[in-house]
Write a protein that holds these residues in place. Structure first.
Motif, short mmCIF file in Angstrom:
data_model
loop_
_atom_site.label_atom_id
_atom_site.label_comp_id
_atom_site.label_asym_id
_atom_site.label_seq_id
_atom_site.Cartn_x
_atom_site.Cartn_y
_atom_site.Cartn_z
N GLN A 81 -12.34 -6.27 3.29
CA GLN A 81 -11.03 -5.87 3.81
C GLN A 81 -10.51 -6.92 4.78
N PHE A 82 -9.27 -7.32 4.57
CA PHE A 82 -8.62 -8.29 5.45
C PHE A 82 -7.20 -7.80 5.70
N GLY A 83 -6.96 -7.26 6.89
CA GLY A 83 -5.69 -6.62 7.14
C GLY A 83 -5.55 -5.39 6.24
N ASP A 84 -4.46 -5.32 5.52
CA ASP A 84 -4.27 -4.22 4.57
C ASP A 84 -4.58 -4.64 3.15
N ARG A 85 -5.25 -5.78 2.97
CA ARG A 85 -5.61 -6.28 1.64
C ARG A 85 -7.12 -6.20 1.43
N PHE A 86 -7.50 -6.13 0.14
CA PHE A 86 -8.92 -6.09 -0.21
C PHE A 86 -9.22 -7.22 -1.19
N ALA A 442 -4.96 6.58 7.07
CA ALA A 442 -5.56 5.83 8.16
C ALA A 442 -4.65 4.71 8.57
N PRO A 443 -4.41 4.54 9.87
CA PRO A 443 -3.55 3.45 10.31
C PRO A 443 -4.18 2.11 10.00
N GLY A 444 -3.37 1.10 9.97
CA GLY A 444 -3.84 -0.26 9.73
C GLY A 444 -4.43 -0.85 10.98
N ALA A 637 -11.04 4.17 0.71
CA ALA A 637 -11.71 3.47 -0.37
C ALA A 637 -10.71 2.60 -1.12
N VAL A 638 -11.25 1.61 -1.83
CA VAL A 638 -10.39 0.71 -2.60
C VAL A 638 -9.58 1.47 -3.64
N PRO A 639 -10.16 2.41 -4.42
CA PRO A 639 -9.32 3.14 -5.37
C PRO A 639 -8.16 3.88 -4.73
N GLU A 644 -2.34 4.05 -3.68
CA GLU A 644 -1.19 3.99 -2.80
C GLU A 644 -0.32 2.78 -3.12
N ALA A 645 -0.98 1.63 -3.39
CA ALA A 645 -0.22 0.44 -3.73
C ALA A 645 0.55 0.64 -5.04
N ALA A 646 -0.11 1.29 -6.01
CA ALA A 646 0.58 1.55 -7.28
C ALA A 646 1.75 2.49 -7.07
N MET A 647 1.57 3.53 -6.25
CA MET A 647 2.66 4.46 -5.99
C MET A 647 3.82 3.75 -5.29
N THR A 648 3.50 2.90 -4.31
CA THR A 648 4.55 2.14 -3.64
C THR A 648 5.26 1.21 -4.60
#
Length: 777
Positions: A81-86, A442-444, A637-639, A644-648
């Motif tokens: 995890q790096f920031g909000d990226r995996f 969860a907040p970033g 978790a990553v999934p 969430e990324a897919a929904m966005t």
């Protein structure tokens, strides 16, 4: 059949050789071309999904690790995890010189080497990536080719290693080559499927309605030409065929132009990403039968719409005669598609949506509702205009009278916009409800500032690793304090389903439960019934432990631990679970078996954003597979993050596409308004000659555009809210949440389109109202 082809060919030729044909032809072709681009993009979605799955399967082997002839061991690595990226990765270990090479590589990386994706290389080379580099396992020696990536912006790496064990359940073997695994299609989340299906319908149905309306542009001028053909002996049937051929000319040209635009736009896909989701332009390939349907169906639709529009009128020499006197429109048959579609949604909501048949019924029901809006709209405009009084200003009287005479044309001009507004309101309602129903996220990293950050990870072999990590955290600027919370492990005793065993000292036990006294060596059990006799000397089977990638046992080889002979009961802990609180002296070898630790770090109120990444670097240096969270939420978790990324991504793409379609259809409203001005040159010139101010006629034009738009948005708002409620019922997401700001934004967009259309048509109206217009007639 020969006569049909001859008449169609003549009409086709007439589209290119008639009086000033190019303006009308260009407008028609461009509108259909833009619609073709959207339709071809939608037809590419199945191939995009299949291409991504195929790429994922190419690098995700599942062969047994001890199969004969295994050439390379492959193991998944924990996401970084790096920031909000995996950042995802695979470990590779060659077992023979001719081991199979992973996709996108010319050779597998040796131990201590790593090969990264272009996007990850760019991130590592940036100033931001300096904090990420310590967490990658090896030296960067190359870049992964396109064949080994799922998307252009994917953050991914291969790492070489020599420490994998063939017996580890983390390892998958590859016998001959990569890509031999059985294809497993990743199913989209159920609610995401509904959002995507609704969004596609919202984009596609207005395009079809728009194409149908485009086929009737300049209908009055066409009828005058066809009436002249009747003068030279053409029959009514021949006239309709010629009109169909003329409409097909614009549609065929639009389809050809749409294919060209589609191929020109495809390369731009490589630069688009939504969070962790990205594509390659090579994925964008329309399904062949859908592409054929678009290519052949749109010209056929244009021809059928034109023939249908002319069936109620006969082109006589130099005039057009209606077959019958105007009668009020009937509502009953117009509401059948809407009622049928909503009934289908109610049926799905009661029965529950599961499987492809239910999803197909859902899409068909939504399409019926959206397609029914243009059928109901003319009746609504006619009734509304018919009830408007004749009083008021001159501009109002002119506008009302014109709407009463041509309510069908006015409704047709805004019908596609009504469909878009209906669909977008339903989509906004579903998205707002889904987002409101999700648990708090969860907040970033930025949200962790000024709070407690929890680090959880496996214990390494080095006993000094955890104290060293605590000291480094305490010395880190921005961290006020750091201390070990406890070590815990899940266990089962055969009687109860599970226990949480926590290794804590007496001070921590007093914080968790009200105990009268505590000494090192005590064991406490938090159980509702206070029964602890059966625990004394019991054997616990440890599950879900941290053992490390190279020595983790299989589930049939779980480690065990014997509870000491003395166990004292305590009250139920705040989390309500069954827990054993074991002091270090009583733990014996439990701490080594559990091999899991939790460290709490208190962050300063105003901490630099990079402090969280430095905390993660320290955790990665001293713990096994560490995860971080803060006091306001738990790690995701990553999934879950991918969902969430897919929904966005779906939300942004669909709403952006809907607004783009909205703007496109606004162009057709402008063309329709300009055509009406052209048809009314003589009446407007008469009004100008008798002294009607041009300002009055400008207000009249504004009202003529505003009233149908008002009726259309009112109908769309009611239908869209009903559709949104039914879709929420299908999704079973709880209370309906209406996106009021989004609806107001749509209405503002509609109002702006009315103003823009009126302003753009004012010059043409001014020229038409000049007295010279009488002489041109």
């Amino acid at each position: 059949m020969t006569n049909w082809l001859q008449d169609l060919a003549f009409g086709f030729r007439l589209a290119f050789t008639g009086h000033r044909p190019w303006g009308r032809l260009v407008v028609t072709s461009l509108g259909i071309a833009l619609g073709v681009v959207v339709l071809l993009g939608a037809a590419s979605v199945p191939n995009i999904h299949s291409a991504r799955i195929e790429r994922e399967n190419m690098r995700d082997p599942v062969a047994a690790a001890d199969a004969p002839g295994v050439g390379v061991l492959v193991a998944n690595t924990p996401a970084v995890q790096f920031g909000d990226r995996f950042i995802q990765g695979l470990q590779l270990q060659d077992l023979r010189p001719d081991a199979p090479v992973a996709p996108g590589l010319t050779r597998n990386p040796a131990p201590g080497e790593a090969v990264v994706s272009p996007a990850l290389q760019k991130l590592l080379q940036s100033p931001e990536g300096e904090l990420l580099r310590p967490r990658l396992p090896a030296e960067i020696t190359g870049v992964i080719g396109q064949d080994g990536l799922v998307g252009m912006k994917e953050l991914f790496y291969y790492a070489g290693t020599d420490s994998l064990s063939p017996r580890s359940h983390q390892v998958n073997g590859v016998s001959e080559r990569f890509g031999e695994s059985t294809t497993v299609e990743a199913e989209l989340d159920g609610h995401l499927q509904l959002v995507l299906a609704l969004g596609v319908a919202v984009l596609l149905v207005p395009i079809v309605v728009y194409v149908a309306a485009t086929a009737r542009l300049a209908e009055a001028a066409r009828q005058r030409r066809l009436a002249a053909m009747r003068l030279v002996g053409a029959t009514g049937t021949q006239v309709r065929r010629m009109a169909a051929g003329e409409s097909m000319a614009g549609a065929v040209l639009g389809v050809a132009l749409g294919w060209v635009l589609f191929e020109l736009v495809k390369p731009a896909v490589d630069g688009i990403s939504m969070g962790e989701y990205s594509l390659f332009s090579s994925y964008v390939r329309p399904v062949w039968w859908l592409a054929a349907l678009v290519t052949i169906g749109l010209p056929a639709l244009a021809a059928l719409v034109t023939i249908g529009a002319l069936r109620r009128g006969i082109a006589e020499p130099l005039q057009v005669t209606r077959r019958a006197t105007a009668r009020p429109r009937k509502l009953l048959w117009r509401v059948v598609p809407v009622v049928t579609g909503m009934a289908g949604l109610v049926f799905i909501g009661l029965d529950g949506i599961s499987g492809q048949p239910a999803l197909q019924l859902f899409i068909a029901s939504v399409v019926l509702v959206l397609a029914g809006v243009p059928l109901v709209l003319p009746w609504c405009v006619e009734r509304f205009a018919g009830r408007l009084g004749g009083g008021g200003s001159t501009a109002w009287q002119l506008a009302v009278r014109r709407l009463q005479l041509t309510s069908g044309t006015a409704a047709r001009a805004v019908s596609a916009i009504a469909v878009v507004v209906t669909g977008v309101i339903a989509l906004q309602t579903l998205l707002a409800t889904v987002i409101a129903s999700e648990p708090s996220r969860a907040p970033g990293p930025e949200a962790s500032a000024g709070g407690r950050m929890t680090i959880m990870g496996g214990l390494p072999e080095d006993p000094a690793a955890v104290p060293t990590a605590v000291r480094e955290l305490q010395a880190l600027p921005g961290v006020l304090d750091a201390r070990v919370n406890d070590s815990s492990i899940q266990a089962s005793d055969g009687e109860y389903s599970s226990w949480t065993v926590r290794v804590v000292d007496c001070a921590q036990i007093r914080e968790l439960a009200p105990v009268p006294d505590c000494a090192d060596g005590d064991v406490f059990a938090a159980v509702p019934d206070q029964r602890v006799d059966h625990l004394a000397g019991a054997t616990l089977h440890l599950i879900d432990s941290y053992y490390g990638a190279t020595s983790r046992p299989t589930r049939d080889q779980l480690a065990t631990w014997s509870v000491p002979s003395t166990v004292r009961p305590v009250g139920i802990l705040p989390d309500g679970g069954r827990e054993l609180l074991v002091t270090p002296a009583a733990a014996g070898g439990l701490a080594d078996l559990a091999r899991q630790v939790s460290i709490d770090a208190e962050l300063a109120p105003s901490v630099a954003p990079d402090v969280v990444e430095r905390v993660r670097n320290i955790a990665a240096a001293h713990l096994i597979e560490p995860t971080t969270s803060n006091a306001m939420g738990s790690p995701r978790a990553v999934p879950e993050l991918e969902r969430e990324a897919a929904m966005t991504a779906v939300q942004v793409v669909l709403l952006t596409g809907a607004l783009a379609v909205f703007a496109l259809i606004g162009c057709s409203v402008f063309v329709s308004a300009a055509e009406q001005i052209q048809e009314r040159r003589r009446p407007m010139a008469v009004l100008g000659a008798v002294g009607v101010p041009r300002r009055t006629m400008a207000w009249s034009l504004l009202l003529q555009n505003a009233v149908p738009m008002l009726v259309a948005t009112a109908l769309a708002a009611v239908t869209g809210l009903l559709l949104g409620v039914l879709v929420v019922l299908v999704s079973s997401k709880g209370p309906v949440v209406v996106d009021v700001p989004g609806m107001l934004g749509l209405f503002a967009f509609a109002a702006a389109s009315v103003l823009v259309v009126t302003v753009l048509t004012l010059p043409a109206a001014t020229r038409a109202a000049a007295p010279e217009g009488l002489r041109t007639e």
